[in-house]
Design an enzyme around this catalytic site. Sequence first.
Site, PDB file in Angstrom:
ATOM      1  N   SER A  15      39.756  11.601   2.848  1.00  0.00           N
ATOM      2  CA  SER A  15      40.002  12.767   3.685  1.00  0.00           C
ATOM      3  C   SER A  15      38.750  13.360   4.313  1.00  0.00           C
ATOM      4  O   SER A  15      38.097  12.707   5.110  1.00  0.00           O
ATOM      5  CB  SER A  15      40.744  13.809   2.858  1.00  0.00           C
ATOM      6  OG  SER A  15      41.118  14.873   3.673  1.00  0.00           O
ATOM      7  N   HIS A  16      38.406  14.586   3.907  1.00  0.00           N
ATOM      8  CA  HIS A  16      37.294  15.294   4.554  1.00  0.00           C
ATOM      9  C   HIS A  16      35.939  14.819   4.047  1.00  0.00           C
ATOM     10  O   HIS A  16      34.905  15.289   4.525  1.00  0.00           O
ATOM     11  CB  HIS A  16      37.431  16.792   4.304  1.00  0.00           C
ATOM     12  CG  HIS A  16      37.347  17.151   2.850  1.00  0.00           C
ATOM     13  ND1 HIS A  16      38.410  16.948   1.991  1.00  0.00           N
ATOM     14  CD2 HIS A  16      36.345  17.647   2.112  1.00  0.00           C
ATOM     15  CE1 HIS A  16      38.063  17.333   0.780  1.00  0.00           C
ATOM     16  NE2 HIS A  16      36.808  17.761   0.821  1.00  0.00           N
ATOM     17  N   ASP A  55      40.837  16.396  10.353  1.00  0.00           N
ATOM     18  CA  ASP A  55      39.907  15.785   9.395  1.00  0.00           C
ATOM     19  C   ASP A  55      40.113  14.272   9.317  1.00  0.00           C
ATOM     20  O   ASP A  55      40.859  13.692  10.106  1.00  0.00           O
ATOM     21  CB  ASP A  55      40.064  16.430   8.018  1.00  0.00           C
ATOM     22  CG  ASP A  55      41.390  16.083   7.368  1.00  0.00           C
ATOM     23  OD1 ASP A  55      42.357  15.829   8.105  1.00  0.00           O
ATOM     24  OD2 ASP A  55      41.455  16.067   6.122  1.00  0.00           O
ATOM     25  N   ASP A  72      41.777  12.171   7.453  1.00  0.00           N
ATOM     26  CA  ASP A  72      43.106  11.577   7.326  1.00  0.00           C
ATOM     27  C   ASP A  72      44.184  12.336   8.085  1.00  0.00           C
ATOM     28  O   ASP A  72      45.374  12.045   7.940  1.00  0.00           O
ATOM     29  CB  ASP A  72      43.482  11.443   5.848  1.00  0.00           C
ATOM     30  CG  ASP A  72      43.547  12.782   5.132  1.00  0.00           C
ATOM     31  OD1 ASP A  72      42.821  13.713   5.538  1.00  0.00           O
ATOM     32  OD2 ASP A  72      44.318  12.904   4.160  1.00  0.00           O
ATOM     33  N   ASP A 100      45.308  15.527   8.023  1.00  0.00           N
ATOM     34  CA  ASP A 100      46.193  16.551   7.478  1.00  0.00           C
ATOM     35  C   ASP A 100      45.639  17.969   7.621  1.00  0.00           C
ATOM     36  O   ASP A 100      46.331  18.937   7.350  1.00  0.00           O
ATOM     37  CB  ASP A 100      46.582  16.251   6.019  1.00  0.00           C
ATOM     38  CG  ASP A 100      45.401  16.069   5.097  1.00  0.00           C
ATOM     39  OD1 ASP A 100      44.247  16.203   5.573  1.00  0.00           O
ATOM     40  OD2 ASP A 100      45.626  15.782   3.905  1.00  0.00           O
ATOM     41  N   ARG A 101      44.400  18.088   8.065  1.00  0.00           N
ATOM     42  CA  ARG A 101      43.855  19.446   8.235  1.00  0.00           C
ATOM     43  C   ARG A 101      43.767  19.810   9.705  1.00  0.00           C
ATOM     44  O   ARG A 101      43.789  18.951  10.573  1.00  0.00           O
ATOM     45  CB  ARG A 101      42.438  19.521   7.656  1.00  0.00           C
ATOM     46  CG  ARG A 101      42.387  19.297   6.180  1.00  0.00           C
ATOM     47  CD  ARG A 101      41.007  19.650   5.692  1.00  0.00           C
ATOM     48  NE  ARG A 101      40.880  19.347   4.283  1.00  0.00           N
ATOM     49  CZ  ARG A 101      39.902  19.807   3.522  1.00  0.00           C
ATOM     50  NH1 ARG A 101      38.961  20.571   4.045  1.00  0.00           N
ATOM     51  NH2 ARG A 101      39.847  19.496   2.249  1.00  0.00           N
ATOM     52  N   LYS A 147      50.195  18.373   4.204  1.00  0.00           N
ATOM     53  CA  LYS A 147      49.771  19.243   5.282  1.00  0.00           C
ATOM     54  C   LYS A 147      49.618  18.387   6.541  1.00  0.00           C
ATOM     55  O   LYS A 147      49.536  17.168   6.460  1.00  0.00           O
ATOM     56  CB  LYS A 147      48.488  19.969   4.918  1.00  0.00           C
ATOM     57  CG  LYS A 147      47.342  19.106   4.418  1.00  0.00           C
ATOM     58  CD  LYS A 147      46.281  20.008   3.791  1.00  0.00           C
ATOM     59  CE  LYS A 147      45.020  19.245   3.425  1.00  0.00           C
ATOM     60  NZ  LYS A 147      45.024  18.731   2.051  1.00  0.00           N
TER      61      LYS A 147
HETATM   62  C1  VG1 Z   1      39.839  20.461  -1.258  1.00  0.00           C
HETATM   63  C2  VG1 Z   1      40.456  21.738  -0.734  1.00  0.00           C
HETATM   64  C3  VG1 Z   1      41.942  21.772  -1.031  1.00  0.00           C
HETATM   65  C4  VG1 Z   1      42.603  20.518  -0.445  1.00  0.00           C
HETATM   66  C5  VG1 Z   1      41.897  19.281  -0.956  1.00  0.00           C
HETATM   67  C6  VG1 Z   1      42.415  18.028  -0.307  1.00  0.00           C
HETATM   68  O1  VG1 Z   1      39.982  20.397  -2.655  1.00  0.00           O
HETATM   69  O2  VG1 Z   1      39.824  22.860  -1.301  1.00  0.00           O
HETATM   70  O3  VG1 Z   1      42.493  22.932  -0.490  1.00  0.00           O
HETATM   71  O4  VG1 Z   1      43.952  20.465  -0.809  1.00  0.00           O
HETATM   72  O5  VG1 Z   1      40.503  19.351  -0.679  1.00  0.00           O
HETATM   73  O6  VG1 Z   1      42.320  18.125   1.079  1.00  0.00           O
HETATM   74  P1  VG1 Z   1      38.806  20.785  -3.683  1.00  0.00           P
HETATM   75  O7  VG1 Z   1      39.346  20.469  -5.033  1.00  0.00           O
HETATM   76  O8  VG1 Z   1      37.604  19.975  -3.299  1.00  0.00           O
HETATM   77  O9  VG1 Z   1      38.544  22.235  -3.469  1.00  0.00           O
HETATM   78  V1  VG1 Z   1      42.128  16.772   1.984  1.00  0.00           V
HETATM   79  O10 VG1 Z   1      42.409  17.151   3.550  1.00  0.00           O
HETATM   80  O11 VG1 Z   1      40.481  16.446   1.675  1.00  0.00           O
HETATM   81  O12 VG1 Z   1      43.081  15.629   1.313  1.00  0.00           O
HETATM   82 CO    CO Z   2      42.647  15.554   4.618  1.00  0.00          CO
END
Ligand code: VG1
Ligand code: CO
Length: 542
Positions: free
Chosen positions: A112-113, A276, A278, A280-281, A375
């Site tokens: 993801s991000h 982002d 993948d 979803d953001r 999301k």
């Molecule tokens: C982070 C975000 C959380 C989100 C998760 C996955 O998690 O804070 O809100 O659901 O990433 O998002 P963490 O545990 O690092 O705070 V994604 O778009 O990276 O799948």
């Molecule tokens: Co993501």
Amino acid sequence: MIRTVPTTPIDGQKPGTSGLRKKVPVYQQPHYVENFVQSIFDTLEGFAGKTLIVGGDGRFYNREVVQKILKMAAAAGFGRIKVGQGGLMSTPAVSAVIRKYGAFGGIVLSASHNPGGPDGDFGIKYNIGNGGPAPEKITDAIFARTKTISEYKITDVPDVDIDQLGEAKIGDTVVEVVDPVSDYAELMQKLFDFDALSALFKSGFTMRFDAMSAITGPYAKRIIEGLLGAAPGTVVNDTPLPDFGGHHPDPNPVNAKELYDLMMGPDAPDFGAASDGDGDRNLIIGRGIFVTPSDSLAILAAHADLAPGYAKGIAGIARSMPTSLAADQVAKAMGIKIYETPTGWKFFGNLLDAGLATVCGEESAGTGSNHIREKDGVWAVLLWLTLLAKRRQPVIDIVREHWAKYGRNYYSRHDYEAVPTEAANGVMEGIRSQIPSLPGQSFGKLKVHSADDFAYHDPVDGSDSRNQGLRILFEGGSRAVFRLSGTGTEGATLRVYLERYEPDTAHQDIETQAALSDVIAVARKISGIVEKTGMAEPTVVT
Ligand code: VG1
Ligand code: CO
């Protein structure tokens, strides 16, 4: 053709907030992918002959892992595997496709991000039949299995051509290479009035969508430029690249600086958005204003009924605990329930399945609804466009009117990244030990109302999740929240979430960090974060 390969457990294959995320070199170790994927299959029951959806965000190592999964899923006995062309499919699209075809589940390849490339991160996440991330009960079982695994099964066949649409076979299993965009685009056309959105662009409305060289490029290009008729060039960085072209596809004003600067400058289009890795953001920026994800959730929830998919109204709103209380104000005004869950989309699944919540969101730029169980970045953009098409006002006016009506929740997140794990745990333990004595204490103008270690009781399945973040609530609606990230791959990341409520329009125009300065000071004092981490300032402020 099926080969059984002996293996031994590999340490640390514990899924975090959203799947198993590790550095690429960790994933490249012999048997690493195979052990984890076999552990997923060993944990599941009743999938023989059923359909599995596979897709990833195109990051480095995506193609190799797709091939391993196709060969292992065939060996495990899935009847059909739908894989996105080129191994690509956004997280929301995987969710949509699982639901549309009644698949048994899906595997999303993404961190993801997190940054990509040979030294970046990789990730594997399993999604269940409702299209959503596997709940903790399943991820715990997968982790337990990784600790006892002794063999995995893989079919001995050449790589499948995943670049040509069509069907191939591995033994009895059909591998279907599908267009990753079309099912998703079709779903968006059901939810939104594409004629009204096209009319908006025809009227001269301008926008920039920055796909940050990640997965949303093909989706945004086909939907926003193709179906809605936005000018060519509206979508930038639209080709998914293995290293995201050097972008860090975490769509916040810091990482999407180019877009941010454009939106704050004289040549800003009417509307700016980014997504982002993948898909979803979403990042939403109007001309001259960054909309915090928490505000965006509140604004979208308040206006969701403008879109045909939500014309009957929404049943409830759910937000993750650190997400600001802006959505709570909307829920209160609408007379619907607000649900507060731990961080991570997997906690929304039951609420959505049970029809308790329709719209969900997280402060980290995730917004979505009951249309899928993830999301959804492009969805959020389309709902914003719906609102803009209806109101024909600048984003900044819409946001200001929202604050005037509901009050403003000043909000910021301070991230302390790559902190040695012991120091990070020390910060958390230090705060935790003060929790019983904090209520009633005053720090300057701020008086602690209550403090706790957030625990969630799922109202649908009755499960309990503890240790989900430390909350300090002040009188008047200010908050400081502390949690350890569950997606990082280097040391620990401490997240400090800061919030202040301001109902008075005369005080709604202060710069965010200045508006929050008292809360920031108290959060630093109580946590001792500067002394304990040796970091004078956070790594990232959003
Ligand atoms: C982070 C975000 C959380 C989100 C998760 C996955 O998690 O804070 O809100 O659901 O990433 O998002 P963490 O545990 O690092 O705070 V994604 O778009 O990276 O799948
Ligand atoms: Co993501």
